[in-house]
Design a protein around this motif. Structure first.
Motif, PDB file in Angstrom:
ATOM      1  N   PRO A 281       0.824  -1.210   0.000  1.00 29.64           N
ATOM      2  CA  PRO A 281       0.000   0.000   0.000  1.00 29.64           C
ATOM      3  C   PRO A 281       0.861   1.265   0.000  1.00 29.64           C
ATOM      4  O   PRO A 281       2.079   1.203   0.143  1.00 29.64           O
ATOM      5  N   LYS A 282       0.216   2.385  -0.166  1.00 27.37           N
ATOM      6  CA  LYS A 282       0.905   3.673  -0.094  1.00 27.37           C
ATOM      7  C   LYS A 282       1.540   3.816   1.278  1.00 27.37           C
ATOM      8  O   LYS A 282       0.945   3.490   2.304  1.00 27.37           O
ATOM      9  N   LEU A 283       2.772   4.301   1.295  1.00 26.19           N
ATOM     10  CA  LEU A 283       3.553   4.335   2.527  1.00 26.19           C
ATOM     11  C   LEU A 283       3.512   5.721   3.168  1.00 26.19           C
ATOM     12  O   LEU A 283       3.452   6.739   2.468  1.00 26.19           O
ATOM     13  N   PRO A 284       3.588   5.777   4.508  1.00 29.15           N
ATOM     14  CA  PRO A 284       3.557   7.079   5.187  1.00 29.15           C
ATOM     15  C   PRO A 284       4.850   7.853   4.973  1.00 29.15           C
ATOM     16  O   PRO A 284       5.934   7.268   4.857  1.00 29.15           O
ATOM     17  N   LEU A 285       4.754   9.165   4.961  1.00 31.87           N
ATOM     18  CA  LEU A 285       5.909  10.026   4.690  1.00 31.87           C
ATOM     19  C   LEU A 285       6.933   9.989   5.813  1.00 31.87           C
ATOM     20  O   LEU A 285       8.081  10.404   5.622  1.00 31.87           O
ATOM     21  N   SER A 286       6.535   9.505   6.979  1.00 27.98           N
ATOM     22  CA  SER A 286       7.420   9.486   8.146  1.00 27.98           C
ATOM     23  C   SER A 286       8.431   8.352   8.111  1.00 27.98           C
ATOM     24  O   SER A 286       9.341   8.309   8.948  1.00 27.98           O
ATOM     25  N   LEU A 287       8.321   7.442   7.141  1.00 22.82           N
ATOM     26  CA  LEU A 287       9.109   6.208   7.141  1.00 22.82           C
ATOM     27  C   LEU A 287      10.605   6.499   7.018  1.00 22.82           C
ATOM     28  O   LEU A 287      11.040   7.264   6.161  1.00 22.82           O
TER      29      LEU A 287
END
Length: 461
Positions: A281-287
């Motif tokens: 899925p689309k990943l969070p920007l905080s990764l």
């Protein structure tokens, strides 16, 4: 003897003592008794019950100790007891057992039984109302936990990891103070009750739990979640707004991941050994860290272009993966490993990774094109470069990579030339194996070079 009676701490760890003398009972003010790693110790005296001020008793690593005196329950102030790595057990076939009086230690806050011989926990464990930490990890004979474990309302950490025979459901309803629950590498099948009242839970470790069929709705307080098992779907994770680390491992039936983009605090994501997973899925920007390994049906990753904080990217044994989109947007990426991704035909954007310090491309087939190799010169912060099994690589210029301290090329069957080696003043390790390189420049100027492992077909001039 007068001075000894004032003694508050007694440390006899790592000695060859076989028995603690009975006179220890006269040390009325003793608060700490540490006999850890006394492997020859076989017995404790009954007089230990006279130590009414003792609050710590550490017997960890006393592998020869198989019994405890029945009077141990008289240690009315005992708060911390460690029996880790002892022979003390509960087994009705033998006389070696934990005496029932141990469950009367009402001030006990820490109990460590890891690596011990216990095969059963008494229902009376629920009477330890003040218990905050219980470690029963690596107890391979332990097959179940009593339902009264759910009465430990002050318990903050329960570690039952690596209890290979532990099965059934875990009672969690009454564990209102629980912060850390470790059940990795066990046979637990689920949970009795819900996590509604476990509102403090921060870390839930369930990796290598192959009997786990499903997960209940999880508390929003979670910061670390590690899970495996026979899951076809996961509960919604979007509620876990505090989640920082997510590990999904050994899920042979999982075909899709839940939505992750709203997990604004997620720092590390690991997806491993999920053979039917086809997409992410689309990943969070905080990764900050992304590890994807042994997902043989994974065909695509979401675009990584917006993950400007990502520091580490590891992709291994994803045989159907054909593209890594948005690589050029990873402005902070310092560590990139791509291994055994056979259908991955290019690394577009590699030359834009100016923060990259460690690049590892293993069994990479035709992953590198000529224009991408030329892009190496832009990776001026690179300290480690390893390339193996790249069939399309012919010539490489490393003259601009002046920070390199380790350089390795293995099994690059068309590699004829490496330019600029003599300029790598920081180079410590050079490995060349299975590459048809004819000549190498004079490397005598590289005073720090400690190891040069070179294929016999190559000559150092």
């Amino acid at each position: 003897m007068g001075k000894l009676e004032e003694l508050k701490e007694l440390h006899i760890w790592k000695t060859a003592i076989r028995e603690i003398p009975a006179c220890v009972g006269s040390l009325k003010k003793l608060q700490r008794l540490d006999a850890s790693d006394c492997s020859s110790l076989v017995a404790l005296p009954d007089s230990i019950s006279h130590l009414k001020n003792l609050w710590l008793l550490d017997l960890s690593g006393c592998s020869g100790l198989c019994t405890l005196p029945k009077s141990i329950g008289s240690l009315v102030k005992l708060q911390r007891l460690s029996l880790s790595g002892t022979g003390v057990s509960i087994d009705l076939r033998f006389d070696y057992r934990i005496p029932n009086s141990i469950w009367k230690l009402e001030w006990l806050t820490q109990l460590k039984l890891s690596y011990s011989g216990i095969c059963k926990l008494s229902k009376s464990i629920g009477d330890l109302k003040k218990l905050e930490f219980l470690d029963i990890s690596h107890c391979e004979k332990l097959s179940s936990l009593p339902s009264t474990i759910g009465k430990l309302g002050n318990l903050e950490e329960l570690d039952a990891s690596n209890c290979k025979n532990l099965g059934g459901e875990i009672h969690v309803d009454g564990l209102s103070s629980l912060k850390i629950l470790r059940l990795s590498s066990t046979g637990v099948s689920g949970f009795h009750g819900t996590f509604d009242k476990v509102s403090c839970l921060e870390q839930l470790m369930l990796d290598d739990c192959h009997m786990l069929q499903s997960l209940p709705e999880l508390p929003t307080s979670l910061t670390v979640l590690e899970v495996s098992g026979q899951h076809r779907t996961f509960p919604k994770l979007s509620r876990l707004s505090h989640l920082r680390k997510l590990t999904v491992k050994d899920c042979p039936l999982l075909k899709s991941m839940p939505k992750l983009s709203r997990l604004s605090h997620l720092r590390k994501l690991t997806v491993k050994d999920c053979p039917l997973l086809k997409s992410m899925p689309k990943l969070p920007l905080s990764l900050l860290e992304l590890f994807v390994c042994n997902c043989g049906e994974l065909e695509e990753l979401p675009s990584l272009s917006r993950l400007e904080l990502l520091l580490k990217l590891f992709l291994e044994s994803c045989g159907e993966l054909t593209d890594i989109r948005g690589l050029e947007g990873l402005k902070s990426l310092g560590w990139l490993t791509v291994s055994k991704c056979w259908k991955l035909s290019n690394l577009d954007g590699l030359g834009h990774l100016e923060s990259l310090r460690d690049l590892c491309l293993l069994s990479s087939g035709s992953i590198l094109k000529d224009d991408q190799v030329r892009g190496f010169e832009k990776l001026k912060n690179l300290e480690k470069l390893a390339v193996a099994g790249c069939e399309s690589l012919v010539r490489v210029d490393v003259s601009q990579l002046t920070r390199l301290d380790r350089l390795s090329f293995r099994g690059c069957c068309k590699l004829l030339e490496i330019k600029g080696l003599e300029r790598l003043k920081n180079l410590i390790t050079l490995i060349l194996a299975g590459c048809p390189i004819d000549t190498l420049p004079d490397l005598s100027c590289l005073h720090n070079l400690e190891l040069a492992w070179v294929d016999k077909r190559s000559n150092i001039t």
